[in-house]
Design a protein around this motif. Structure first.
Motif, PDB file in Angstrom:
ATOM      1  N   PRO A   1       0.815  -1.219   0.000  1.00  0.00           N
ATOM      2  CA  PRO A   1       0.000   0.000   0.000  1.00  0.00           C
ATOM      3  C   PRO A   1       0.848   1.267   0.000  1.00  0.00           C
ATOM      4  CG  PRO A   1      -0.843  -1.569   1.601  1.00  0.00           C
ATOM      5  CD  PRO A   1       0.471  -2.109   1.125  1.00  0.00           C
ATOM      6  N   GLY A   2       1.968   1.256   0.733  1.00  0.00           N
ATOM      7  CA  GLY A   2       2.783   2.455   0.855  1.00  0.00           C
ATOM      8  C   GLY A   2       3.414   2.879  -0.455  1.00  0.00           C
ATOM      9  N   TRP A   3       4.118   1.967  -1.118  1.00  0.00           N
ATOM     10  CA  TRP A   3       4.788   2.345  -2.367  1.00  0.00           C
ATOM     11  C   TRP A   3       3.793   2.580  -3.483  1.00  0.00           C
ATOM     12  CZ3 TRP A   3       9.047   4.441  -1.525  1.00  0.00           C
ATOM     13  CH2 TRP A   3       9.923   3.978  -0.532  1.00  0.00           C
ATOM     14  N   ALA A   4       2.670   1.862  -3.475  1.00  0.00           N
ATOM     15  CA  ALA A   4       1.637   2.131  -4.481  1.00  0.00           C
ATOM     16  C   ALA A   4       1.079   3.535  -4.302  1.00  0.00           C
ATOM     17  CB  ALA A   4       0.524   1.086  -4.394  1.00  0.00           C
ATOM     18  N   SER A   5       0.884   3.970  -3.067  1.00  0.00           N
ATOM     19  CA  SER A   5       0.367   5.317  -2.811  1.00  0.00           C
ATOM     20  C   SER A   5       1.401   6.378  -3.156  1.00  0.00           C
ATOM     21  CB  SER A   5      -0.052   5.451  -1.346  1.00  0.00           C
ATOM     22  OG  SER A   5      -1.207   4.682  -1.067  1.00  0.00           O
ATOM     23  N   ILE A   6       2.670   6.127  -2.843  1.00  0.00           N
ATOM     24  CA  ILE A   6       3.722   7.095  -3.175  1.00  0.00           C
ATOM     25  C   ILE A   6       3.813   7.283  -4.687  1.00  0.00           C
ATOM     26  CG2 ILE A   6       6.225   7.455  -3.162  1.00  0.00           C
ATOM     27  CD1 ILE A   6       6.198   5.970  -0.406  1.00  0.00           C
ATOM     28  N   LEU A   7       3.803   6.190  -5.416  1.00  0.00           N
ATOM     29  CA  LEU A   7       3.970   6.269  -6.856  1.00  0.00           C
ATOM     30  C   LEU A   7       2.747   6.862  -7.554  1.00  0.00           C
ATOM     31  CD1 LEU A   7       5.864   2.920  -7.366  1.00  0.00           C
ATOM     32  CD2 LEU A   7       6.706   5.159  -8.060  1.00  0.00           C
TER      33      LEU A   7
END
Length: 603
Positions: free
Chosen positions: A105-111
């Motif tokens: 969830p974190g890297w998907a949201s950042i990207l």
């Protein structure tokens, strides 16, 4: 063990208009200074904190340090990242708010720049559920701006499952040293306009030894990462004809040897932004790692109007960025909608007065409004509170005749919510705390929630308020029709033990219960296989449950139970007619979360 440092975020003699000296190393604090890294070049171009010249090429580097706790960054010896922050902005930021604090969830949201509730990645897996309508900043830079992009990642799922196949012109993978080597070569090659680098050793050390800045292995991993960051900054220093933006970001924090729960140790993260075009006088509101996507693209030339559909906001540049927070963020003397940077923002449309601040149309679901935007002063109040706090007034039209649950669950402020029949109309409902009781006893309580009946097309004014004018942070508004939320799963005429099971951690809160406060609920449609008395219970669940039986439209409560079973599990008995269809609603007592089990037995 490393030596503890004296953090020096203010360098003597280096002001906004000072010389380009020691941009990434605090010379006053570091006995052996490293080479300077002039993000704005070394040929007389603008320095950090100055607007870059339009004639110079702009490039950006985003460095992701997986699992970096905020307090660890503030404690461990990291001279290169310290120097970067000293000449830019060091932000006490937040992770995404609608998913667990794990890497997927974190890297998907950042990207992508959007919440978990929109992109759909809720774990380190389940990639088939990714909503590909939300593109990464690498993809948009390549396809919308025509720029050349590069990505080097230690954690393979970023390249394999999160980033689009055509998101980057060139990719590299490997351990942290290999990834750094590839990225240094890409920077030195001078062909890429936007680079993303993911480093994972800090997270590995946290899982292996503990996410603790005073734990030797975790601290040493951060220090080693700082050296890798220094190599990247040194490579940038050779790009003398280019203005660079550098952002350091992370996906989550950690506690003990893990992360995932939505608590401050996991959610509060460090974030650094520095370079030509970064306004060091930018007024800080609530930053988020969702802000990386719009900030990078805005810096590289994307129009502000193409960034308004994101949950993140432009942050730290010479742009207003946050167009509805009541602050003059970029310090140019003009705030919010009066600033030309906000031209085209939907909440700045001509004709919008003090109320409404925006129009939600007929939208329903989670996160119908999310942002830091509150009015500059307190203008309104409800019968239950809010007269001292700043607010956001939003008009909304009911899409159908229904009873609507309206709440602020997901906000990080102590909210008040009230609904009126129009901006100056009669108050229809008001709520301060979702449940009665002390905060430490209630997972959902500072957030607010209420229920109102509305006819199709009826216009209401929803006021999202806070209890104190000094509070700043993120508010979230959720709207659910109870009838529209009915029957999320049809159980048919099943009976017996464990007829259904699941986890309510991601569930919305919609249905009231007269026997006690309920939150994070799920609705299950069930039809009695024959006439008789049935027992419905949640025995085997691992948390304090709530249970109601609603009619077929989920508008009338037929039965309710809190602690009728063993160990705060729920149990109720009722006579049913053969073929009678009802909705069974399972939730947590006052919003508690966990794994639930439903049993239905004939008596």
């Amino acid at each position: 063990m490393m030596g503890r440092r004296q953090r020096c975020l203010e360098l003597g003699g280096i002001g906004r208009f000072g010389p380009m000296v020691a941009l990434f190393v605090g010379l006053a604090c570091t006995p052996n200074p490293q080479p300077q890294v002039p993000l704005a070049g070394s040929d007389g171009g603008p320095g950090v904190g100055l607007e870059p010249e339009a004639k110079r090429a702009r490039r950006a580097l985003v460095i992701g340090v997986d699992g970096l706790r905020y307090d660890a960054f503030r404690t461990v010896d990291t001279p290169r990242m310290d120097g970067l922050g000293a000449n830019g902005l060091v932000l006490r930021a937040s992770t995404q708010l609608s998913g667990d604090t794990v890497s997927g969830p974190g890297w998907a949201s950042i990207l992508t720049g959007v919440e978990v509730s929109r992109h759909g990645i809720r774990a380190n897996g389940g990639w088939d559920g990714f909503n590909r309508d939300h593109k990464s900043f690498l993809w948009r830079a390549r396809h919308d701006l025509g720029l050349k992009t590069f990505a080097a990642c230690h954690w393979a799922p970023i390249l394999d499952s999160i980033l689009e196949e055509d998101g980057a012109h060139q990719t590299a993978r490997g351990d942290d040293d290999e990834v750094t080597e590839a990225a240094v070569a890409a920077v030195s090659g001078g062909e890429h306009d936007l680079l993303f680098v993911h480093l994972d050793d800090v997270d590995h050390a946290g899982h292996g030894h503990g996410f603790d800045p005073y734990q030797a292995e975790y601290a040493q991993a951060i220090e080693a990462t700082d050296l890798r960051v220094g190599r990247l900054l040194d490579a940038i220093s050779a790009q003398t004809e280019t203005d660079w933006l550098v952002i350091i970001v992370t996906d989550h924090g950690g506690e003990g040897r893990d992360h995932g729960p939505r608590n401050p140790a996991n959610r509060i993260i460090p974030q650094i932004i520095a370079g030509a075009g970064v306004n060091r006088d930018y007024l800080e509101g609530t930053a988020s790692h969702l802000d990386v996507h719009p900030t990078v693209l805005r810096y590289l030339g994307m129009p502000m109007t193409d960034l308004l559909d994101l949950d993140g906001r432009v942050y730290g540049l010479f742009d207003e960025g946050h167009c509805i927070d009541g602050l003059d963020n970029d310090g140019d003397g003009v705030a919010d909608c009066d600033d030309e940077d906000c031209e085209g923002h939907p909440l700045c449309a001509e004709g919008l007065g003090a109320c409404p601040d925006g129009d939600l149309a007929a939208s329903v679901g989670e996160s119908r409004y999310r942002g830091v935007g509150l009015s500059q002063v307190s203008r309104y109040g409800g019968s239950c509170g809010g007269s001292e706090g700043r607010e956001r007034a939003l008009t909304w039209q009911a899409p159908a005749a229904d009873r609507y649950a309206i709440n602020t669950i997901g906000s990080d402020l102590n909210t008040v919510i009230y609904v009126r029949a129009g901006c100056e109309g009669e108050e229809l409902a008001c709520n301060d705390n979702y449940f009665d009781g002390p905060r430490e006893d209630v997972p959902i309580n500072w957030e607010s929630g209420l229920w109102v009946d509305a006819e199709a097309g009826q216009s209401l004014a929803i006021f999202v308020d806070v209890v104190d004018a000094q509070l700043q942070g993120t508010v979230q508004l959720n709207i659910h029709g109870l009838s529209a939320s009915c029957s999320e799963e049809d159980l048919g005429q099943v009976e017996g033990a464990r007829v259904a099971f699941g986890n309510n951690s991601e569930a919305p809160s919609r249905f009231p219960a007269r026997c006690a406060g309920m939150g994070r609920d799920r609705t299950l449609r069930w039809t009695a296989p024959r006439s008789g008395r049935f027992r419905i219970d949640t025995e085997g669940s691992d948390f304090d449950t709530m249970l109601t039986v609603m009619d077929g439209d989920c508008l009338e409560e037929l039965a309710c139970n809190d602690d009728g079973g063993e160990g705060q599990r729920s149990r109720l008995e009722r006579e049913f007619d053969g073929g009678e269809t009802v909705n069974i609603v399972i939730g947590g007592f006052r919003g508690r979360m966990g794994n639930w089990i439903l049993n239905i037995e004939a008596l």
